[in-house]
Design a protein around this motif. Structure first.
Motif, PDB file in Angstrom:
ATOM      1  N   UNK A 121      -0.485   0.190   4.070  1.00 42.24           N
ATOM      2  CA  UNK A 121      -0.617   0.750   2.724  1.00 42.24           C
ATOM      3  C   UNK A 121      -2.078   1.007   2.373  1.00 42.24           C
ATOM      4  N   UNK A 122      -2.961   0.114   2.782  1.00 39.34           N
ATOM      5  CA  UNK A 122      -4.382   0.294   2.503  1.00 39.34           C
ATOM      6  C   UNK A 122      -4.928   1.522   3.224  1.00 39.34           C
ATOM      7  N   UNK A 123      -4.456   1.781   4.432  1.00 39.33           N
ATOM      8  CA  UNK A 123      -4.895   2.959   5.179  1.00 39.33           C
ATOM      9  C   UNK A 123      -4.414   4.238   4.512  1.00 39.33           C
ATOM     10  N   UNK A 124      -3.226   4.213   3.923  1.00 42.62           N
ATOM     11  CA  UNK A 124      -2.714   5.397   3.232  1.00 42.62           C
ATOM     12  C   UNK A 124      -3.565   5.761   2.016  1.00 42.62           C
ATOM     13  N   UNK A 125      -4.108   4.755   1.343  1.00 40.15           N
ATOM     14  CA  UNK A 125      -4.912   5.009   0.146  1.00 40.15           C
ATOM     15  C   UNK A 125      -6.339   5.433   0.469  1.00 40.15           C
ATOM     16  N   UNK A 126      -6.782   5.144   1.661  1.00 39.24           N
ATOM     17  CA  UNK A 126      -8.130   5.524   2.029  1.00 39.24           C
ATOM     18  C   UNK A 126      -9.125   4.405   1.750  1.00 39.24           C
ATOM     19  N   UNK A 127     -10.386   4.688   2.020  1.00 39.40           N
ATOM     20  CA  UNK A 127     -11.402   3.640   1.857  1.00 39.40           C
ATOM     21  C   UNK A 127     -11.614   3.277   0.389  1.00 39.40           C
ATOM     22  N   UNK A 128     -12.013   2.028   0.181  1.00 40.59           N
ATOM     23  CA  UNK A 128     -12.300   1.554  -1.172  1.00 40.59           C
ATOM     24  C   UNK A 128     -13.731   1.894  -1.530  1.00 40.59           C
ATOM     25  N   UNK A 129     -14.080   2.010  -2.749  1.00 40.31           N
ATOM     26  CA  UNK A 129     -13.307   1.777  -3.969  1.00 40.31           C
ATOM     27  C   UNK A 129     -12.384   2.947  -4.273  1.00 40.31           C
ATOM     28  N   UNK A 130     -11.204   2.619  -4.727  1.00 43.50           N
ATOM     29  CA  UNK A 130     -10.211   3.623  -5.066  1.00 43.50           C
ATOM     30  C   UNK A 130     -10.460   4.129  -6.475  1.00 43.50           C
ATOM     31  N   UNK A 131     -10.100   5.393  -6.728  1.00 42.71           N
ATOM     32  CA  UNK A 131     -10.256   5.938  -8.088  1.00 42.71           C
ATOM     33  C   UNK A 131      -9.407   5.161  -9.091  1.00 42.71           C
ATOM     34  N   UNK A 132      -9.792   5.230 -10.330  1.00 39.51           N
ATOM     35  CA  UNK A 132      -9.050   4.530 -11.390  1.00 39.51           C
ATOM     36  C   UNK A 132      -7.620   5.028 -11.522  1.00 39.51           C
ATOM     37  N   UNK A 133      -7.406   6.279 -11.213  1.00 38.72           N
ATOM     38  CA  UNK A 133      -6.039   6.803 -11.311  1.00 38.72           C
ATOM     39  C   UNK A 133      -5.133   6.118 -10.298  1.00 38.72           C
ATOM     40  N   UNK A 134      -5.665   5.834  -9.103  1.00 36.41           N
ATOM     41  CA  UNK A 134      -4.876   5.145  -8.076  1.00 36.41           C
ATOM     42  C   UNK A 134      -4.559   3.727  -8.549  1.00 36.41           C
ATOM     43  N   UNK A 135      -5.566   3.045  -9.098  1.00 34.11           N
ATOM     44  CA  UNK A 135      -5.345   1.692  -9.606  1.00 34.11           C
ATOM     45  C   UNK A 135      -4.319   1.691 -10.743  1.00 34.11           C
ATOM     46  N   UNK A 136      -4.407   2.683 -11.619  1.00 35.24           N
ATOM     47  CA  UNK A 136      -3.466   2.781 -12.740  1.00 35.24           C
ATOM     48  C   UNK A 136      -2.041   3.012 -12.227  1.00 35.24           C
ATOM     49  N   UNK A 137      -1.882   3.861 -11.225  1.00 36.46           N
ATOM     50  CA  UNK A 137      -0.559   4.093 -10.644  1.00 36.46           C
ATOM     51  C   UNK A 137       0.018   2.824 -10.037  1.00 36.46           C
ATOM     52  N   UNK A 138      -0.837   2.048  -9.363  1.00 35.98           N
ATOM     53  CA  UNK A 138      -0.361   0.799  -8.775  1.00 35.98           C
ATOM     54  C   UNK A 138       0.093  -0.177  -9.862  1.00 35.98           C
TER      55      UNK A 138
END
Length: 85
Positions: free
Chosen positions: A64-81
């Motif tokens: 799952x982490x590989x699907x999201x790409x390298x960190x830091x993730x955008x706030x929109x990704x965090x909000x979706x999670x």
């Protein structure tokens, strides 16, 4: 012409007070820190928000982490999670 005694006292008090506040600001003196912290705690107590006691632990696998790409993730990704939780 003589300056009234009351005006000299007021001016001196204002000058001393100004110098004290400048010293506290410039040198970061922590003389007022306990007062500030106590006042902040008092204000937080007025909010009346109590903990719910619910704790959620979330773990993410490598795939799952590989699907999201390298960190830091955008706030929109965090909000979706958070929405999915």
């Amino acid at each position: 012409m003589r300056v009234p005694h009351v005006l000299l006292k007021s001016w001196f008090f204002g000058a001393v007070l100004t110098i004290v506040f400048l010293l506290v600001t410039v040198f970061g003196l922590t003389a007022f820190e306990p007062l500030e912290n106590g006042f902040y705690d008092f204000l937080l107590g007025l909010r009346g928000t109590e903990a719910t006691g619910r704790v959620v632990l979330v773990d993410m696998d490598e795939k799952s982490a590989e699907l999201l790409g390298p960190r830091p993730w955008p706030r929109t990704v965090m909000a979706d999670m958070l929405e999915r939780l």
